[in-house]
Design an enzyme around this catalytic site. Structure first.
Site, PDB file in Angstrom:
ATOM      1  CD  GLU A 148      -2.673   1.247   2.560  1.00 59.54           C
ATOM      2  OE1 GLU A 148      -3.610   2.061   2.612  1.00 59.54           O
ATOM      3  OE2 GLU A 148      -2.413   0.438   3.480  1.00 59.54           O
ATOM      4  CD  GLU A 244      -7.652   2.153   5.547  1.00 60.59           C
ATOM      5  OE1 GLU A 244      -6.830   1.433   6.134  1.00 60.59           O
ATOM      6  OE2 GLU A 244      -7.365   2.866   4.566  1.00 60.59           O
TER       7      GLU A 244
END
Length: 295
Positions: A148, A244
């Protein structure tokens, strides 16, 4: 194939005690998700066997994400720090494996936090070597790593899709993929469409986080959702899309501070999660409908 819809565990709880794990897994299933993303930042506190049983009971899949700290930063020039980082990554990998998951994502390649200088050549090499080592361990268990990239205030190693693809090329392992997150893309990328296309063209689009520009409810910030969902549809992405979001309503001992979660962006996490899933499904369905509309 439809995407797999996931939700980050920190929407529900800041820890992973047996009670917290039961609540988070049950709430994820009740909200209609396919997967929960656990965050074993300190993997020694995770009961993988209990997690696996809860997931089976509720019919959920699992992924895991984490970010390293200053004392476990594999992009450090200090060999002892790198060794501790490798140990932390290997332990988290074991938690994921024993929980039944096949994707380990997040900031696996550096500390999660602001640096006061650019990454050094030796530090970057240490990071690449650590990820190659971890990828080989992961492959033995059929696990994929998804790196990420984060904004400049959370890492100095990977801030864009292209940097991530270049890093992955240097690592040269087939089970290392790019993890795209709309919150970070909104800060660092010049085009959501081009970023998705580049990752897909390289065969490395492996994981997606959908997060709003302020980390709150989807659709209430400045993310160009139609463009992003359209790009995912265009390249035929059929992997994991995890929601998220963070608020001071749910606090993790270290992660909340690392991510600068200073204010309360929501209080009703059940409504937040249900709305996010509906928003994501509608966005992807709308993109597919637009693509199929006659010109």
């Amino acid at each position: 194939m439809p995407v797999t819809h996931g939700v980050h565990a920190l929407v529900w709880t800041g820890g992973w005690s047996p009670e917290e794990a039961r609540r988070a897994v049950a709430a994820s299933a009740e909200a209609g998700y396919d997967l929960i993303e656990i965050a074993p930042i300190d993997p020694t506190g995770y009961d993988a066997d209990l997690t696996a049983r809860l997931l089976q009971e509720h019919g959920l899949q699992v992924s895991a994400s984490l970010g390293l700290g200053a004392d476990t930063d594999v992009s450090s020039e200090d060999p002892d720090t790198v060794a501790r980082g490798r140990e932390r990554l290997a332990t988290a990998l074991g938690v994921l494996r024993d929980s039944g998951g096949t994707t380990l994502c997040g900031v696996l390649y550096s500390k999660l936090g602001k640096y006061d200088a650019p990454a050094t050549e030796r530090g970057r090499a240490n990071s690449q070597e650590a990820i190659a080592w971890l990828a080989d361990k992961a492959a033995a268990s059929g696990i994929t790593l998804a790196l990420e990239f984060c904004n400049r205030y959370e890492t100095n190693v990977l801030n864009t899709t292209q940097q991530t693809l270049d890093f992955i090329a240097a690592v040269d392992r087939p089970n290392v993929m790019a993890h795209l997150d709309t919150y970070h893309m909104n800060i660092e990328e010049h085009s959501f469409t081009e970023a998705v296309r580049a990752a897909a063209a390289a065969g490395r689009l492996g994981y997606v986080h959908v997060g709003e520009s302020h980390r709150g409810a989807l659709g209430t910030g400045s993310i160009p959702w139609a463009e992003f969902f359209g790009a995912l549809d265009e390249v035929g992405y059929d992997g994991i899309v995890t929601f998220e979001s963070f608020s001071s309503e749910v606090v993790h001992r270290t992660l909340s501070n690392d991510l600068a979660i200073w204010r309360n962006l929501w209080t009703d996490n059940h409504a937040l999660a249900r709305d996010a899933l509906a928003f994501t499904k509608a966005g992807l369905a709308g993109a597919a409908a637009r693509r199929g509309a006659p010109g």
